[in-house]
Design a protein around this motif. Structure first.
Motif, short mmCIF file in Angstrom:
data_model
loop_
_atom_site.label_atom_id
_atom_site.label_comp_id
_atom_site.label_asym_id
_atom_site.label_seq_id
_atom_site.Cartn_x
_atom_site.Cartn_y
_atom_site.Cartn_z
N SER A 847 56.39 -70.09 -16.93
CA SER A 847 55.28 -69.51 -17.68
C SER A 847 54.51 -70.53 -18.51
N GLN A 848 55.21 -71.38 -19.24
CA GLN A 848 54.52 -72.24 -20.18
C GLN A 848 53.85 -73.44 -19.52
N ILE A 849 54.51 -74.07 -18.56
CA ILE A 849 53.86 -75.19 -17.88
C ILE A 849 52.69 -74.72 -17.04
N PRO A 850 52.81 -73.63 -16.25
CA PRO A 850 51.60 -73.14 -15.56
C PRO A 850 50.49 -72.73 -16.52
N ALA A 851 50.87 -72.30 -17.73
CA ALA A 851 49.84 -71.91 -18.70
C ALA A 851 48.97 -73.08 -19.11
N LEU A 852 49.47 -74.29 -18.94
CA LEU A 852 48.68 -75.47 -19.29
C LEU A 852 47.51 -75.67 -18.33
N LYS A 853 47.51 -74.90 -17.27
CA LYS A 853 46.37 -74.99 -16.35
C LYS A 853 45.10 -74.41 -16.96
N ASP A 854 45.22 -73.86 -18.20
CA ASP A 854 44.01 -73.39 -18.87
C ASP A 854 43.07 -74.54 -19.19
N CYS A 855 43.54 -75.77 -18.95
CA CYS A 855 42.63 -76.90 -19.09
C CYS A 855 41.50 -76.82 -18.07
N LEU A 856 41.72 -76.08 -16.97
CA LEU A 856 40.65 -75.85 -16.02
C LEU A 856 39.49 -75.13 -16.68
N ASN A 857 39.80 -74.22 -17.57
CA ASN A 857 38.77 -73.46 -18.28
C ASN A 857 38.39 -74.13 -19.59
N HIS A 858 38.95 -75.31 -19.85
CA HIS A 858 38.61 -76.12 -21.01
C HIS A 858 38.95 -75.41 -22.31
N ALA A 859 39.98 -74.57 -22.28
CA ALA A 859 40.51 -74.04 -23.53
C ALA A 859 41.26 -75.13 -24.28
N ALA A 860 41.75 -76.12 -23.55
CA ALA A 860 42.38 -77.29 -24.17
C ALA A 860 41.82 -78.52 -23.47
#
Length: 1381
Positions: A847-860
């Motif tokens: 859950s947490q490592i795949p959640a880092l894919k929010d970098c695609l949406n530039h949330a981070a």
């Protein structure tokens, strides 16, 4: 309020509506605040539960307002110390900047929860006990004016605050232009001396316009030394040498270079073209602009020399005349002065360099201040000091205040070393372990820290006094610990055990205990040896931080700091009273000192630790002692409880505070059948160097929230389909679908609690039909408590709860500890705990490592190693998972859009840091600069030439030849092990370290770091910055030719210094934190004015506790500036943001990514305030810093280039504007895709510039692209699509008119007059609107009916009192979302 934005980069932001119910229809402003990804780390370990938090929210807001200070006097608070940004700021940014579509339910709770989700203002019927702004608006205190009467000069007025202490007023006067040269004086009101610890408002007779006299006092030796130090600081107040050298808590700030350096009016003709190195496409990365030097800001030299005289100390007969010490000064007129410091002041004596004659010189001039004396005897001093004072007072207070913790810069100018008597004396006292201000006395750090923690905490005033004392004492402790650690490594402290090997030695210095990060006596042998000893220091520090955050009354932890200096880790701790007088085994009354062979417990420690176990989620458990008897513990077995001679209970060795990470073990002993399939698919468990790998507190909270949702599913799974079909109208298929959606984790828990509360024989009442409803129940249905309790017990057992009546997940920290034995009756429970830990480890991977894919949406959007680490930690992911993260990202189809993730460079730099640490341990002190430059050459140089790394400046060429011919008995530096390191060998070791520690295999085809840099587009200058920051290297400010293949990049002179890298505890203001949490809720609901007031109060409390130069204060200033801008108060926004930028520069560094973000938003506020040229300079600065930190290929550069293009468009610099906008278009296409709304917006910006230039064909081409994207993404009926269509028609008409005019000119035939084409001039309001859109701010008109509907839904939301905080936050996001369609 939430709102759908027009660009994809704004999809993660949340819109706020100004709370103005009287606004006319269609004029309500909705503002979408751009998501600023705050770069801070989690501090608090456990968020408060709603009930607990509500119970603790007893802050007396009346008292808060009594503490309100005006900004002019707030900066005089000197008891500050910087700390990590609180997790509440992460919550604030997380809640404000993310909509529910992009945050799965189980992921939205990994930062700290907000308090009870009632807004500060509610409807009349729903008002609760929450903090209300309406109760305190009329009580705000304002400052008042007093007159200060210095001796021998005219009085002046001073604005002060009533809560200012007299001692703080003393500090203010020492900084004031008129009285800055005075230090030894008292203050009197009406002939009565004022007590230094008294608040001004409590002084009898104090009122507006009161006259306070400055009365000169007699000097002591200590006063004279302090006066000399203060004069020295005044004379060097404009010299950045202290900031470069990392001393006196000085740091750099260059904001005023850009905001005040440009004196030309904004509308005058100015050259707006930037330097070539800022333009798009330029590959040069210059370093000298990082620390610019203003031409008119040259250092002013008032004296040539000011030093202590060799005639010190005064002989006995002169002491009888009041002599304290003697000084020598050399004026700019080359006049030698011999000065006597006496109890009455300063005067010239008749001594010379070789003749002692202490009698006063003729004529006798006695002055109470050294500056006054020098003014009278040296005209050059008087003139220069007056000019220095004028420039000094022009500085912003935030530039002059000393930072509480020292900030080091990784690159600096190498200035001339000057004579400094204060520095020399402080160095001497520092080596002796003395405080230079206490005349040889040593502070009892443990007693000070524990005494501060024991101060009363009932009222707000008491809590503020307690927290201020803790903060100040901890700040002083960290400074002393840092100096002590450096002295230990430099060999200036005698060890307690000099007969032992150097790595086993321990030290006491200045009442502090120092040990080295090595395994002493094989204590850490069972868990990893030296690697475990090195990691144990930071684990223990995190544990101490966790217990300090819980702040259990009566439980004491040691002051702790971890210092890495020159490759060696030093642990500094306060000393437990009596611990050094006896063996540690005799002192331990709780825990174990030998890994479970002998275990002790103590009722007092059990009682205290039981209070911390719940918030820290530590399970109370039993272990077997040496006699096989069960012993109860409330902590890890390594945690030791000691009763000091002062009667206080101390806990030490908190390295097992958090549960172990079973994915990393030493050795791997886990049976494969116990390992979840998820972990096995990632290749876990893996061998690790030590057994101290633990889960982060953010992950624990995310896992618990996830389990809270899972428990609901388990509950109904245990109850069975028949139960569901009987009690709920949903069909089984609908229920399965609802389970698959995984949207509302707390709603089922709400239902369970509601059902259990129903009387046994009473008709079940149908719940209200709301989103939290889980189903309607038949009116004639009855449910027995017994049946529900059975279901609850089974559900709790299934999810691993330690309670069978509620979902309470805790972890046993000793499950995997070596040598720990458990009673036979606990075997099943221990096995359940192991499975629970495996579930947590699997949750991290799934859950947490795949959640880092929010970098695609530039949330981070990480920009460097620090921000990448922050992004990982916010998700609860440890840095050791970098290899796994990088492997997962490489598998993604859209990995090109994630090229800005710095995993590869971070793995390389961290691996190099590990190697560098051991590399330095073999270097002799005389060769540090040569060894460090050699390592940097092997790491970053492109040259294959072997540098002369071992040159020895002590050997002349003649003696070197003689030694070569006759043999040398002196070992040359070139014979050292470090000098034989080669580039290929270092790269091989880096690859091995990356594979061993991070489990990342570098491509075999990559044979050197040059190949990695070329393949991944890395910058050598960025790598230099990263390795320097992580290891404490300071390099010389100059341009480095990294691409040269004929000579090495670095020489010995390029390594200027090495600084300690310090980690320490982070105390802060709890009441201010709670106010910020209340403000979060208000801002979330669009109550901006209320949120503004709450944050203002939090700012006051943070400033009172921590001082104004503190990261929490900076966070409040940043939020106040943002809210002010939203509400249209541009001047206030500018003022707040200027302070925030200077704070970021001073506290985090001039090139920190947060500083870059603050520069960007300050540029926006400057443009809105009518200062476009200043805005342009700030954006140039932000772009330069971004290029230096990460390079041009980054999403942040796309935003900066769009803003630069817009500002240049507004200034009618069309060619420059096109360069930046075209680069922004390219980057937007890469990182947002060519079909994104962000890409469409970039096309529209280009079309507008081409239109202003009259190039309608290109304008049409770009606008057609924008129209096509809008039409395909949001449809023809969307406002953006319609606006683009209208704009296309306008461009077409203008193109036709232009073509007709051209045809008419070339036809040379008389005809009717054809109107000339119009080339529209960009208006600043239009440019500002586009800037807002680029930064994520959008104005949306709302009707009065829409406002009323939102109000009603908001009130209905707050009527659901049984809903949890997480549910409320999610529901508010849904209810308050306004879609643009």
């Amino acid at each position: 309020m939430g709102v759908q934005t027009q660009t994809e980069s704004q999809a993660h932001t949340e819109t706020h509506v100004e709370r103005d119910v009287n606004a006319p229809t269609n004029t309500v402003v909705a503002v979408d605040v751009c998501g600023e990804h705050e770069l801070h780390q989690q501090v608090d370990v456990q968020p408060k539960h709603n009930a607990e938090l509500k119970k603790e929210l007893h802050t007396d807001v009346n008292d808060v307002l009594k503490l309100q200070q005006n900004s002019d006097s707030a900066w005089t608070e000197y008891s500050a110390a910087p700390t990590q940004e609180r997790a509440e700021e992460q919550n604030s940014e997380h809640n404000v900047n993310n909509t529910e579509e992009n945050i799965p339910v189980e992921e939205s709770h990994q930062t700290e929860e907000s308090p009870e989700d009632k807004p500060p203002e509610q409807s009349d019927g729903d008002k609760g006990n929450d903090l209300s702004i309406s109760d305190i608006v009329d009580l705000q205190e304002t400052g008042f004016t007093v007159r200060i009467q210095p001796p021998g000069t005219e009085s002046f007025e001073l604005q002060v605050s009533g809560q200012l202490l007299v001692a703080e007023l003393h500090q203010v006067l020492m900084e004031h232009e008129v009285t800055c040269h005075r230090t030894c004086f008292s203050l009197q009101l009406g002939g009565t001396a004022l007590d230094s610890l008294t608040e001004l408002r409590s002084i009898q007779g104090i009122q507006d316009g009161a006259l306070i006299k400055v009365v000169e006092d007699s000097y002591s030796v200590r006063d004279a030394r302090l006066h000399l130090r203060h004069v020295r600081d005044l004379l060097r107040s404009l010299d950045p040498a202290d900031a470069f050298n990392g001393v006196n808590c000085s740091s750099l700030s260059y904001l005023t270079f850009y905001t005040r350096g440009n004196k030309a009016p904004e509308k005058e003709s100015v050259d707006f073209r930037p330097p070539e190195y800022i333009l798009p496409g330029c590959k040069d990365r210059l370093l000298t602009p990082l620390q610019p030097v203003r031409d008119d800001w040259k250092p002013l030299q008032c004296l040539r020399v000011l030093t202590m005289s060799s005639w010190n100390p005064p002989p006995g007969n002169r002491k009888m005349h009041g002599d304290l010490m003697y000084l020598n000064a050399l004026t700019m007129e080359d006049k030698e002065l011999n000065i006597t410091s006496s109890t009455r002041g300063f005067y010239l004596n008749q001594s010379t360099a070789f003749n002692f004659n202490p009698k006063p010189a003729v004529p006798t001039i006695l002055c109470h201040s050294l500056v006054e004396l020098l003014n009278q005897v040296s005209p050059a001093f008087r003139k220069t000091f007056s000019a220095l004072q004028k420039k000094r007072v022009q500085q912003h207070p935030y530039e002059r205040i000393a930072t509480p913790f020292q900030v080091f810069t990784w690159i600096a100018h190498q200035g001339d070393h000057s004579l400094d008597c204060v520095r020399a004396e402080e160095t001497h006292t520092s080596r002796m372990g003395q405080d230079e201000h206490t005349a040889g006395q040593s502070r009892d750090w443990n007693e000070e820290l524990q005494g501060c923690r024991e101060l009363p905490r009932i009222s707000l005033q008491e809590r503020l006094h307690r927290e201020r004392s803790v903060f100040k004492t901890n700040s002083d402790f960290v400074e002393a610990a840092t100096r002590g650690a450096v002295a230990v490594i430099d060999g200036n402290v005698m060890p307690l055990n000099p007969g032992e090997a150097p790595h086993m030695q321990m030290f006491i210095w200045n009442n502090l205990f120092f040990s080295l990060g090595f395994d002493i006596s094989d204590h850490y042998g069972p868990i990893g040896g030296n690697s475990a000893a090195h990691a144990a220091a930071t684990c223990d520090l995190r544990g101490a931080q966790a217990h300090s955050s819980v702040d259990t009354e009566g439980l004491h932890t040691l002051g702790t700091a971890v210092v890495d200096y020159r490759g060696i880790r030093v642990i500094a701790q306060t000393i437990v009273p009596g611990l050094l007088e006896k063996n540690q085994e005799e002192s331990v009354v709780y825990g174990s000192n030998d890994y479970g062979k002998t275990v002790f417990t103590h009722p007092r420690f059990l009682e205290l630790l039981d209070k911390t176990s719940k918030p820290l989620r530590i399970q109370r458990h039993h272990v077997l002692d040496h006699s096989d008897s069960p012993v109860e513990l409330c902590s890890g077995i390594e945690t030791k409880g000691i009763l000091g001679n002062d009667g206080r209970p101390y806990i030490l060795d908190l390295l097992r505070t958090f549960p172990p990470d079973l994915n990393f073990q030493n050795p791997v002993t886990e049976e494969r059948r116990e390992v979840p399939e998820v972990c096995q698919s990632f290749g876990y468990p893996r061998q690790h160097r030590h057994s101290l790998a633990s889960l982060r507190p953010e992950l624990i909270e995310a896992f618990v929230q996830h389990r809270s949702y899972s428990s609901s599913l388990v509950l109904f799974h245990v109850a069975g389909t028949n139960f569901m079909s009987r009690w709920c109208p949903r069909s089984s298929s609908n229920w399965k679908k609802s389970r698959e959606k995984s949207r509302e984790p707390e709603e089922l828990l709400t239902f369970l609690t509601w059902v259990r509360d129903q009387p046994e024989e009473k008709e079940v009442i149908k719940p209200i039909d709301k989103p939290a409803e889980i189903g309607s129940l038949h009116k004639d249905t009855r449910l027995r408590n017994k049946q529900c309790e059975d279901v609850t017990v089974k559900a709790c057992e299934a999810v691993g709860s330690v309670s069978d009546s509620c979902f309470d997940i805790c972890f046993n920290p000793d499950v995997c500890s070596p040598g720990v034995r458990f009673p036979s009756e606990c075997v099943a429970e221990v096995q359940r705990q192991r499975l629970l830990l495996w579930d947590a480890a699997a949750f991290l991977l799934s859950s947490q490592i795949p959640a880092l894919k929010d970098c695609l949406n530039h949330a981070a959007v990480p920009m460097d190693g620090a921000t990448l680490t922050s992004a990982l930690h916010q998700r609860g992911v440890n840095v050791r998972y970098l290899g796994t993260l990088l492997s997962e990202l490489e598998k993604m189809e859209e990995r090109g859009r994630l090229s800005h993730i710095l995993s590869v460079s971070e793995i390389i730099i961290r691996s190099a840091k590990h190697i560098f640490r051991t590399f330095l341990q073999d270097v002799e002190p005389a060769a540090f600069s040569a060894a460090v430059s050699h390592f940097l050459n092997c790491l970053l140089s492109s040259s294959s030439c072997c540098p002369d790394s071992g040159s020895d400046e002590l050997l002349s060429r003649r003696r070197s030849r003689r030694r070569r011919s006759h043999g040398s008995r002196v070992a040359l530096l070139t014979d050292s092990v470090w000098a034989r390191l080669t580039r290929s060998e270092l790269w091989g070791r880096i690859r091995a370290e990356a594979g061993d520690y991070y489990h990342y295999a570098v491509d075999r085809c990559v044979e050197s770091i040059d190949d990695v840099i070329e393949k991944h587009g890395l910058q050598r200058i960025s790598l230099l910055r990263e390795i320097a920051i992580k290891t404490g290297i300071q390099v010389q400010m100059r341009e480095y030719a990294f691409e040269s293949r004929h000579r090495p990049v670095f020489g010995e002179e390029d390594v200027v210094n090495m600084f300690p890298v310090v980690r320490h505890l982070k105390p802060t203001a709890t009441d201010a934190t709670r106010l910020v949490m209340q403000a979060q809720v208000a801002i979330q609901q669009g109550l901006l004015k209320d949120g503004y007031e709450l944050i203002s109060q939090a700012l006051t409390l943070f400033s009172s506790v921590c001082g104004v130069l503190h990261e929490d204060v900076c966070m409040c200033l940043r939020l106040l500036g943002r809210i002010s801008y939203i509400m249209g108060e541009y001047a206030d926004a500018l003022s707040h943001q200027e302070k925030a930028v200077m704070s970021s520069e001073r506290l985090q560094g001039i090139d920190h990514p947060q500083t870059i973000q603050d520069y960007t938003h300050l540029a926006l506020y400057c443009f809105a305030s009518g200062r476009p040229s200043t805005s342009l300079q700030l954006l140039y600065r932000a772009r330069y810093l971004t290029l230096l930190v990460i390079g041009e290929d980054h999403p942040q550069v796309a935003q900066l280039d769009s803003m630069l293009g817009l500002v240049l468009h507004g200034l009618m610099e069309y060619e420059l504007s096109l360069k930046f906008l075209q680069n922004a278009l390219t980057l937007t296409s890469k990182y947002h895709s060519a079909t994104s709304l962000k890409h469409a917006h970039s096309h529209h910006l280009l079309a507008a510039v081409y239109e202003s230039k009259g190039e309608f064909r290109l304008a049409l081409q770009h606008e057609k692209e924008a129209y096509s994207i809008y039409k395909s993404q949001v449809g023809e009926d969307h406002d953006s699509t319609r606006e683009s269509s209208e704009y296309l028609k306008s461009l077409t008409q203008q193109a036709v008119i232009l073509q007709k005019a051209i045809n008419h000119i070339y036809s040379n035939t008389p005809s009717a007059c054809i109107p000339p084409p119009k080339f529209p001039t960009p208006s600043l309001p239009t440019i500002l609107q586009q800037l807002n859109l680029t930064c994520g701010i959008i104005l949306i008109p709302l009707s009065a009916k829409e406002i009323a509907d939102l109000r009603i839904e908001l009130q209905e939301k707050h009527s659901m009192c049984s809903s949890t905080s997480a549910e409320n936050k999610q529901y508010s996001n849904r209810v308050l979302k306004v879609r643009i369609c």
